[in-house]
Write a protein that holds these residues in place. Sequence first.
Motif, short mmCIF file in Angstrom:
data_model
loop_
_atom_site.label_atom_id
_atom_site.label_comp_id
_atom_site.label_asym_id
_atom_site.label_seq_id
_atom_site.Cartn_x
_atom_site.Cartn_y
_atom_site.Cartn_z
N PRO A 1 22.39 9.01 6.76
CA PRO A 1 23.33 10.07 6.42
C PRO A 1 23.89 9.84 5.01
N GLY A 2 23.90 10.88 4.22
CA GLY A 2 24.43 10.79 2.87
C GLY A 2 23.37 10.61 1.81
N VAL A 3 22.16 10.21 2.25
CA VAL A 3 21.07 10.04 1.29
C VAL A 3 20.41 11.39 1.03
N ILE A 4 20.26 11.73 -0.24
CA ILE A 4 19.68 13.00 -0.64
C ILE A 4 18.17 12.86 -0.83
N ALA A 5 17.76 11.79 -1.48
CA ALA A 5 16.34 11.58 -1.73
C ALA A 5 16.11 10.11 -2.05
N ALA A 6 14.93 9.63 -1.68
CA ALA A 6 14.56 8.25 -1.99
C ALA A 6 13.16 8.25 -2.58
N SER A 7 12.99 7.57 -3.70
CA SER A 7 11.71 7.52 -4.39
C SER A 7 11.35 6.07 -4.67
N VAL A 8 10.20 5.65 -4.17
CA VAL A 8 9.76 4.28 -4.32
C VAL A 8 8.58 4.21 -5.28
N ASN A 9 8.65 3.27 -6.21
CA ASN A 9 7.54 3.00 -7.13
C ASN A 9 6.89 1.69 -6.70
N LEU A 10 5.64 1.80 -6.21
CA LEU A 10 4.96 0.62 -5.69
C LEU A 10 4.69 -0.40 -6.81
N ALA A 11 4.31 0.09 -7.99
CA ALA A 11 3.94 -0.81 -9.08
C ALA A 11 5.12 -1.65 -9.56
N ALA B 1 13.06 1.02 -5.82
CA ALA B 1 13.40 2.27 -5.15
C ALA B 1 14.62 2.87 -5.83
N GLN B 2 14.55 4.17 -6.09
CA GLN B 2 15.71 4.90 -6.57
C GLN B 2 16.20 5.78 -5.44
N VAL B 3 17.46 5.62 -5.09
CA VAL B 3 18.04 6.35 -3.98
C VAL B 3 19.18 7.22 -4.50
N ARG B 4 19.03 8.52 -4.33
CA ARG B 4 20.11 9.45 -4.68
C ARG B 4 20.92 9.70 -3.42
N HIS B 5 22.21 9.58 -3.54
CA HIS B 5 23.06 9.72 -2.37
C HIS B 5 24.43 10.25 -2.78
N LEU B 6 25.15 10.73 -1.79
CA LEU B 6 26.52 11.14 -2.03
C LEU B 6 27.36 9.87 -2.21
N ALA B 7 28.17 9.85 -3.25
CA ALA B 7 28.97 8.67 -3.53
C ALA B 7 29.90 8.38 -2.36
N GLY B 8 29.97 7.12 -1.98
CA GLY B 8 30.89 6.72 -0.93
C GLY B 8 30.36 6.84 0.47
N THR B 9 29.16 7.36 0.64
CA THR B 9 28.65 7.56 2.00
C THR B 9 27.79 6.39 2.47
N VAL B 10 27.07 5.77 1.57
CA VAL B 10 26.24 4.63 1.95
C VAL B 10 26.52 3.47 0.99
N SER B 11 26.57 2.28 1.54
CA SER B 11 26.73 1.09 0.72
C SER B 11 25.37 0.50 0.39
N CYS C 1 0.83 -1.20 0.00
CA CYS C 1 0.00 0.00 0.00
C CYS C 1 0.86 1.25 0.00
N ALA C 2 0.19 2.39 -0.11
CA ALA C 2 0.92 3.66 -0.17
C ALA C 2 1.65 3.96 1.13
N SER C 3 1.13 3.47 2.24
CA SER C 3 1.83 3.70 3.50
C SER C 3 3.13 2.93 3.56
N CYS C 4 3.13 1.74 2.95
CA CYS C 4 4.38 0.98 2.85
C CYS C 4 5.43 1.82 2.12
N VAL C 5 5.02 2.44 1.03
CA VAL C 5 5.93 3.27 0.25
C VAL C 5 6.53 4.36 1.13
N GLY C 6 5.68 5.00 1.91
CA GLY C 6 6.16 6.06 2.79
C GLY C 6 7.15 5.55 3.83
#
Length: 72
Positions: free
Chosen positions: A29-39, A43-53, A14-19
């Motif tokens: 820390p290091g994540v700029i934005a996260a966008s999840v497509n339920l369909a 998930a697309q995660v924009r982050h600073l390179a080298g900060t999150v694995s 559901c949409a709450s899961c997405v949230g």
Amino acid sequence: HEATTELSIEGMTCASCVGRVERGLAQLPGVIAASVNLATERAQVRHLAGTVSVADLVAAVENAGYTARAAG
Ligand code: 9UX
């Protein structure tokens, strides 16, 4: 610089899961934005390179109650 990592996520129904997943990823820390497509169950995660694995991102999704892996 900025990088994007794509995850495949299982367990969202559901949409709450997405949230939950987006907030769980966005608070790392290091994540700029996260966008999840339920369909597409992606998930697309924009982050600073080298900060999150990929393992950090997967752990955040699992802490939110879902299953994730690096998208192929
Ligand atoms: Mo509603 Mo999504 O309980 O788990 S948040 S299905």
